[in-house]
Design a protein around this motif. Structure first.
Motif, short mmCIF file in Angstrom:
data_model
loop_
_atom_site.label_atom_id
_atom_site.label_comp_id
_atom_site.label_asym_id
_atom_site.label_seq_id
_atom_site.Cartn_x
_atom_site.Cartn_y
_atom_site.Cartn_z
N GLU A 340 0.82 -1.20 0.00
CA GLU A 340 0.00 0.00 0.00
C GLU A 340 0.86 1.26 0.00
O GLU A 340 0.54 2.24 -0.66
CB GLU A 340 -0.92 -0.01 1.22
CG GLU A 340 -1.82 -1.23 1.24
CD GLU A 340 -3.24 -0.91 1.63
OE1 GLU A 340 -3.46 0.11 2.29
OE2 GLU A 340 -4.14 -1.69 1.25
N VAL A 341 1.96 1.19 0.75
CA VAL A 341 2.87 2.34 0.80
C VAL A 341 3.33 2.67 -0.61
O VAL A 341 3.32 3.82 -1.05
CB VAL A 341 4.10 2.03 1.69
CG1 VAL A 341 5.18 3.08 1.51
CG2 VAL A 341 3.68 1.94 3.15
N LEU A 342 3.71 1.64 -1.32
CA LEU A 342 4.24 1.85 -2.65
C LEU A 342 3.17 2.29 -3.64
O LEU A 342 3.40 3.15 -4.50
CB LEU A 342 4.91 0.56 -3.13
CG LEU A 342 6.05 0.76 -4.09
CD1 LEU A 342 7.07 1.74 -3.54
CD2 LEU A 342 6.73 -0.57 -4.37
N ALA A 567 -3.47 1.23 6.97
CA ALA A 567 -3.08 1.84 5.70
C ALA A 567 -3.06 3.35 5.81
O ALA A 567 -2.16 4.01 5.29
CB ALA A 567 -4.04 1.40 4.60
N GLU A 568 -4.06 3.92 6.54
CA GLU A 568 -4.09 5.38 6.69
C GLU A 568 -2.86 5.87 7.43
O GLU A 568 -2.25 6.85 7.06
CB GLU A 568 -5.35 5.84 7.45
CG GLU A 568 -6.65 5.69 6.68
CD GLU A 568 -7.26 4.31 6.88
OE1 GLU A 568 -7.25 3.81 8.02
OE2 GLU A 568 -7.71 3.71 5.87
N GLU A 569 -2.53 5.15 8.52
CA GLU A 569 -1.37 5.56 9.30
C GLU A 569 -0.10 5.49 8.47
O GLU A 569 0.74 6.39 8.49
CB GLU A 569 -1.21 4.65 10.53
CG GLU A 569 -2.21 4.93 11.64
CD GLU A 569 -2.14 3.87 12.73
OE1 GLU A 569 -1.91 4.22 13.89
OE2 GLU A 569 -2.31 2.67 12.40
N LYS A 570 0.04 4.41 7.71
CA LYS A 570 1.23 4.25 6.88
C LYS A 570 1.31 5.39 5.86
O LYS A 570 2.35 6.01 5.68
CB LYS A 570 1.19 2.91 6.13
CG LYS A 570 1.79 1.77 6.91
CD LYS A 570 1.85 0.50 6.07
CE LYS A 570 0.51 -0.19 6.02
NZ LYS A 570 0.54 -1.52 5.41
N ASP A 571 0.18 5.60 5.21
CA ASP A 571 0.15 6.61 4.17
C ASP A 571 0.43 7.99 4.76
O ASP A 571 1.21 8.76 4.21
CB ASP A 571 -1.22 6.59 3.48
CG ASP A 571 -1.21 7.40 2.20
OD1 ASP A 571 -0.26 7.20 1.41
OD2 ASP A 571 -2.11 8.23 2.01
N ALA A 572 -0.18 8.27 5.92
CA ALA A 572 0.02 9.57 6.55
C ALA A 572 1.50 9.74 6.92
O ALA A 572 2.08 10.81 6.72
CB ALA A 572 -0.86 9.69 7.79
#
Ligand code: ADP
Ligand code: MG
Length: 737
Positions: A340-342, A567-572
């Motif tokens: 997801e990060v990528l 996913a939100e935390e990673k993306d943020a």
């Protein structure tokens, strides 16, 4: 018991009626056949004859113990002087030490976890022992030697005379079926075997001077001399390479024969507009690869191309240009990312690179502008509905996503190109799931930053054409890598943290990479078992993050990143890092692939010895992506001279990803390279080794190509062999790669 075969032993009167497919029960009897099946999974004569000797004991080469030199491969005739076994304390297991003598000198033989051999290695027995001379604690020894005992009370001289001129094959064996017993079975099988039809085309056999299949099988087990044994081994190794290449090439031809929509470059359109917007010039490599891709896309057959390029070599732009070409032809492109990060990063990067060209549908947008949308498993229902709609109605020219892209509900208006980033995380099945979403077979571009040697590419990705980007964009500052040995130089670790502070003071950012998320993780149970208490002291995000924040890096903005965050935390977090709101990211390997923050200049990898060579190379590729030099510090408690340190030193010594992947591959078992366990009895790659047999694989590739050009149907036996390989779920070893 007579172990050494007697030269005059009457070979059983077998009518030569058996074929390779005949059952073993017919030639070796039920009990032995059962043992062969239980131990090795062998059922047919063919299975057994493909049980290859590891080496041959050679009469002419008997050596004197006194003259043995370390490193020599030797065979000695000796008598057992003592045999003792003991348990090991440090790790589970036992060791059997057998001392043998030839009357003048002594030599010890050691066997790890093979206590059963004590039963046959009795004091006073004589035999031939073969292996490589090593030195341990100042004593010369053979570790795990092959041996052949002479019958109790047998006459040594005549036994050895009988053995004169013979090459005794030594087989991978076990307590139930010792080498000599396997040799007997093979002798029986060969005795019963009718002439074996040879599937290798005559012209190939003649070209290399190979023996026929029948000769090769006989000579491998019962050679007249070592040369013919070697030639036979080569022939059979070549068989494996040839069949594998035939399989891959025919599959590739099949794909190439499919109809696809040609998507040629146009003089006007998004691609041209994009090129005009690019703030830099494409590297020579990017131009060359772009041309290969453009040529493929212009064909009415699907492209199947692997783009391998060093970390930071600029693969994304090459892929994006391909996507724009497809959009200019009315199609859509899907970009499949491993995490997801990528995926989120790709979306940001692509939108940024495209600028106004990605503003399709917006008020006042450029007329031909397109849209980029994101589909991931964890996005909100609204975002997902919007993305799904745009993929289905064609508004989104580029759809970026994770595995979620493969989902049933995802539809495209006209999917023309699939781009897979970081191939190694996707299997062929997943590629195929996406392909099904297209009306016509789509073009496929697979990208990987783990460069692999050509022959491995040919073996693992044999159905793909390969493009390679070696060059890094100009002006890219080099990465310096150092090993930080904490046990020997504890002060160096302090220095590592101050290097991070120095970089942050200069406006740069840093990564600290650790092998695990939390200290209490159980997923490393195996490792802990193997490593004893060391695994407990392995760094973790949850421990090291706060520790650094309140200690060595206090005052800096430190944030954690790992796979267990939402996913939100990673993306943020990634967004904040990209926007320089975070100075130091303490992370697991979720940042391993593709993360691109040019402002990050230092990376400290904790317990670096826990990572593979290629993985470390990937990791450090996250720094030095801008114009400031990158620094990578590999922290380890592995001791100097240890293999772990040697691997880290290799990473520090070169930036050549190809060389490192070679080192990586050499250390891994071949099965890992191909993605399957090759040790299984039914493996079709028993002798072939991808790295060692490079030349052979290349030659086989050419020959396979000629065979297919001239028509496989002209070689019915070969075609049948290939069909068999396909049936044996052989494709599995490629698909799983
Ligand atoms: P990778 O091959 O590792 O995926 P990327 O595509 O992420 O590499 O590119 C790395 C960085 O280099 C990106 O910031 C990209 O914009 C930049 N880049 C790509 N091509 C060039 C070029 N020709 N000149 C300068 N910078 C480039
Ligand atoms: Mg990339």
């Amino acid at each position: 018991m007579r172990n050494l075969p007697s030269p005059s032993a009457p070979s059983r009167e077998n009518k030569r009626m058996a074929t390779l497919d005949s059952k073993l029960t017919a030639v070796v009897g039920d009990r032995t056949a059962k043992a062969l099946r239980d131990l090795f999974g062998y059922v047919t004569i063919s299975d057994l004859l493909h049980h290859y000797p590891r080496r041959y004991l050679v009469r002419g080469e008997l050596s004197d113990i006194a003259e043995l030199v370390e490193g020599d491969e030797v065979t000695i005739l000796a008598e057992i002087y003592s045999a003792t076994s003991r348990r090991l304390h440090a790790r589970k297991g036992n060791i059997l030490e057998v001392v043998v003598t030839d009357g003048t000198a002594k030599l010890s033989l050691t066997f790890f976890n093979q206590a059963w051999r004590e039963k046959e290695l009795k004091v006073g027995r004589q035999g031939l022992f073969a292996g490589k001379v090593g030195v341990f604690n100042g004593k010369r020894q053979l570790a795990h030697p092959d041996y052949e005992l002479i019958a109790d009370g047998g006459d040594v001289d005549s036994a050895v005379e009988g053995f004169a001129g013979k090459y005794l094959p030594m087989y991978p064996a076990s307590a139930k079926l010792p080498s000599w017993k396997i040799a007997q079975c093979i002798e029986l099988a060969i005795g019963a075997l009718d002439e074996v039809p040879d599937f290798m085309p005559d012209w190939i056999r003649d070209k290399y001077g190979y023996p026929s299949l029948h000769q090769a099988l006989v000579q491998l087990h019962n050679p007249v001399d070592l040369d013919s044994a070697e030639k036979s081994r080569q022939r059979i190794t070549f068989d494996e390479a040839l069949l594998m290449q035939l399989l891959l090439l025919s599959r590739r031809r099949e794909l190439k024969g499919l109809a696809a929509v040609a998507r040629p470059e146009h003089d006007k359109g998004l691609l041209r507009d994009f090129d005009a917007l690019l703030p830099f010039q494409l590297t020579g490599g990017q131009i060359a690869v772009a041309k290969e891709i453009a040529e493929d896309l212009a064909q009415p057959h699907p492209m199947h191309r692997l783009l391998q390029g060093e970390v930071g070599s600029g693969k994304t732009i090459v892929a994006l240009r391909a996507a724009l070409t497809v959009i200019d032809n009315g199609g859509q492109a899907a970009l499949l990312a491993p995490t997801e990060v990528l995926a989120a990063q790709h979306l940001r990067t692509i939108e940024k690179l495209l600028g106004p060209l990605a503003q399709g549908g917006m008020l006042g947008a450029q007329e031909n502008a397109t849209q980029v949308s994101l589909i991931t498993g964890s996005q909100s229902a609204t975002a997902r509905r919007d993305a799904l709609a745009k993929a289905a109605n064609g508004e989104a020219g580029i759809v970026v996503g994770t595995h979620a892209l493969l989902g049933e509900h995802v539809e495209f208006q006209d999917l023309g190109l699939i781009i897979v980033d970081e191939q190694h995380r996707f299997g062929v099945e997943q590629r195929d799931a996406l392909k099904k979403k297209a009306i016509h077979p789509p073009h496929l571009l697979v990208m990987t930053a783990t460069p692999i040697p050509r022959t491995v590419a040919m073996t693992v990705f044999g159905d793909l054409d390969v493009s390679t980007l070696r060059e890094l964009p100009l002006g890219r500052a080099p990465i310096t890598t150092h090993v930080v040995p904490v046990l020997e130089k504890p002060a160096f670790l302090e220095r590592a943290w101050s290097r991070i502070r120095e970089e942050v003071v200069q406006g740069h950012q840093a990564y600290v990479v650790v092998p695990r998320i939390s200290a209490t993780e159980s997923e490393d149970a195996d490792l802990e078992f193997l490593m004893g208490e060391t695994a407990n002291s392995m760094a973790s995000v949850e421990e090291l993050g706060p520790e650094l924040q309140s200690g060595a890096l206090s005052g800096l903005k430190v944030a954690p990143l790992h796979g267990r965050l939402s996913a939100e935390e990673k993306d943020a977090t990634m967004r904040a890092f990209t926007n320089k709101e975070i100075d130091v990211l303490v992370s697991t390997t979720v940042i391993e692939v593709g993360v691109d923050v040019p402002n990050a200049t230092v990376m400290v990898v904790m317990d670096a010895d826990r990572f593979g060579v290629s993985q470390l190379h990937q990791l450090r590729g996250r720094v030095g992506r801008g114009t400031s030099p990158g620094l990578c510090l590999l922290v380890t408690s592995a001791l100097a001279q240890s293999p772990a340190r040697a691997r880290l030193d290799a990473v520090a010594a070169t930036l050549d990803g190809f060389e490192l992947s070679r080192i990586d591959l050499e250390q891994r078992r071949e099965g890992d390279v191909l993605g399957v366990n090759q040790s299984g009895s039914k493996s079709h790659l028993r002798l072939l080794r991808v790295l060692r047999d490079e030349h052979l694989i290349e030659a086989a590739r050419e020959d396979a190509s000629t065979v297919l050009d001239t028509g496989l149907e002209k070689h019915p036996l070969l075609a049948a062999e290939l069909a068999q390989l396909q049936v044996d779920s052989a494709a599995e070893f490629i698909d799983k790669a």
